[in-house]
Design a protein around this motif. Structure first.
Motif, mmCIF file in Angstrom:
data_model
loop_
_atom_site.group_PDB
_atom_site.id
_atom_site.type_symbol
_atom_site.label_atom_id
_atom_site.label_comp_id
_atom_site.label_asym_id
_atom_site.label_seq_id
_atom_site.Cartn_x
_atom_site.Cartn_y
_atom_site.Cartn_z
ATOM 1 N N ILE A 101 -4.218 17.885 21.822
ATOM 2 C CA ILE A 101 -3.062 16.995 21.663
ATOM 3 C C ILE A 101 -3.491 15.662 21.068
ATOM 4 O O ILE A 101 -2.756 15.074 20.273
ATOM 5 C CB ILE A 101 -2.306 16.840 22.998
ATOM 6 N N SER A 161 -0.264 18.874 12.527
ATOM 7 C CA SER A 161 -0.101 18.298 13.863
ATOM 8 C C SER A 161 0.726 19.227 14.746
ATOM 9 O O SER A 161 0.399 19.459 15.917
ATOM 10 C CB SER A 161 0.574 16.929 13.769
ATOM 11 N N GLN A 162 1.809 19.764 14.180
ATOM 12 C CA GLN A 162 2.666 20.676 14.954
ATOM 13 C C GLN A 162 1.916 21.967 15.292
ATOM 14 O O GLN A 162 2.078 22.508 16.392
ATOM 15 C CB GLN A 162 3.953 20.988 14.190
ATOM 16 N N TYR A 194 -1.339 22.228 15.799
ATOM 17 C CA TYR A 194 -2.220 21.879 16.926
ATOM 18 C C TYR A 194 -1.430 21.860 18.234
ATOM 19 O O TYR A 194 -1.902 22.323 19.274
ATOM 20 C CB TYR A 194 -2.873 20.506 16.707
ATOM 21 N N THR A 195 -0.217 21.347 18.165
ATOM 22 C CA THR A 195 0.639 21.317 19.360
ATOM 23 C C THR A 195 0.979 22.735 19.809
ATOM 24 O O THR A 195 0.946 23.044 21.003
ATOM 25 C CB THR A 195 1.919 20.504 19.076
ATOM 26 N N ASP A 196 1.282 23.609 18.863
ATOM 27 C CA ASP A 196 1.544 25.015 19.188
ATOM 28 C C ASP A 196 0.329 25.649 19.865
ATOM 29 O O ASP A 196 0.471 26.405 20.834
ATOM 30 C CB ASP A 196 1.873 25.818 17.926
ATOM 31 N N VAL A 230 3.958 17.188 25.352
ATOM 32 C CA VAL A 230 2.820 17.884 25.958
ATOM 33 C C VAL A 230 1.868 16.864 26.580
ATOM 34 O O VAL A 230 1.365 17.063 27.687
ATOM 35 C CB VAL A 230 2.091 18.789 24.940
ATOM 36 N N LYS A 231 1.631 15.763 25.876
ATOM 37 C CA LYS A 231 0.744 14.718 26.414
ATOM 38 C C LYS A 231 1.318 14.145 27.713
ATOM 39 O O LYS A 231 0.592 13.945 28.691
ATOM 40 C CB LYS A 231 0.544 13.593 25.399
ATOM 41 N N ASN A 256 6.982 16.751 19.995
ATOM 42 C CA ASN A 256 6.495 17.867 20.813
ATOM 43 C C ASN A 256 5.107 17.575 21.367
ATOM 44 O O ASN A 256 4.830 17.853 22.538
ATOM 45 C CB ASN A 256 6.512 19.164 20.008
ATOM 46 N N ALA A 257 4.234 17.001 20.548
ATOM 47 C CA ALA A 257 2.896 16.628 21.022
ATOM 48 C C ALA A 257 2.990 15.548 22.089
ATOM 49 O O ALA A 257 2.260 15.582 23.093
ATOM 50 C CB ALA A 257 2.033 16.168 19.858
ATOM 51 N N ASN A 272 4.942 12.786 16.562
ATOM 52 C CA ASN A 272 5.223 14.195 16.865
ATOM 53 C C ASN A 272 5.791 14.283 18.279
ATOM 54 O O ASN A 272 5.075 14.140 19.260
ATOM 55 C CB ASN A 272 3.947 15.031 16.736
ATOM 56 N N ALA A 312 -3.563 16.305 17.461
ATOM 57 C CA ALA A 312 -2.190 16.392 16.949
ATOM 58 C C ALA A 312 -1.590 15.005 16.771
ATOM 59 O O ALA A 312 -0.959 14.713 15.748
ATOM 60 C CB ALA A 312 -1.329 17.237 17.888
#
Length: 179
Positions: free
Chosen positions: A156, A132-133, A135-137, A172-173, A168-169, A166, A159
């Motif tokens: 996202i 998941s992380q 994918y976020t990267d 981003v979302k 971080n995800a 997550n 992720a």
């Protein structure tokens, strides 16, 4: 041995070539000007990295050696966690080559009790959570190069399907939804 690779000068007996410790790259360490600064390939090429690339390289090496290690995060930071043979847990801070106590991380003041209760920070990422992380990267690197579009939304979503907590995800979302 992996820690020694990161933190010590190493030389095989009978060889002249030395491996020097990996060091922190203070210049554009968040990849704001150049997202490629976040890449493990950049770390391998230059011997310099930051709290994003160093733990990912550590995990890659550990995976190849069948050693168990975990990615863990706290606000704007990632580090490695592992257990010794006796079951004692260690936090490995690769950016300065030191072991860090969990109390030190908690006393930073940036982690609230609710974040700990909801397994957001300082947890051992499972393989699924690590994916998941990653994918976020991928989404973050894409945003730096192309901006927000449907690719970011799909990436996202994937992720968050893998790891709904997550942080971080989710950030981003939220940024995607705002844009």
């Amino acid at each position: 041995m992996i820690f020694q690779y990161f933190s010590e000068t190493l030389q095989l007996k009978g060889f002249k070539t030395k491996h020097f410790p990996l060091t922190y790259d203070f210049e554009d360490y968040r990849g704001e000007k150049n997202w490629a600064k976040m890449f493990v390939t950049k770390l391998l090429k230059t011997g310099t990295g930051q709290c994003h690339s160093m733990p990912l390289l550590y995990l890659t090496i550990a995976e190849e050696m069948n050693a168990e290690a975990f990615l863990s995060i706290c606000p704007n930071h990632s580090y490695i966690k592992f257990q010794d043979e006796k079951g004692k847990w260690y936090n490995l801070e690769l950016t300065n080559g030191m072991f860090t106590a969990s109390s030190f991380i908690l006393n930073s003041g940036f982690i609230k009790a609710e974040a700990m209760q909801n397994n957001i920070y300082m947890q051992n990422f499972s393989k699924k959570e690590l994916l998941s992380q990653l994918y976020t990267d991928l989404a973050m690197g894409y945003i730096h190069k192309f901006g927000y579009d449907e690719f970011v939304k799909k990436t996202i979503k994937k992720a968050l399907d893998l790891y709904p907590n997550n942080i971080n995800a989710n950030m981003v979302k939220a940024n995607y939804d705002t844009v």
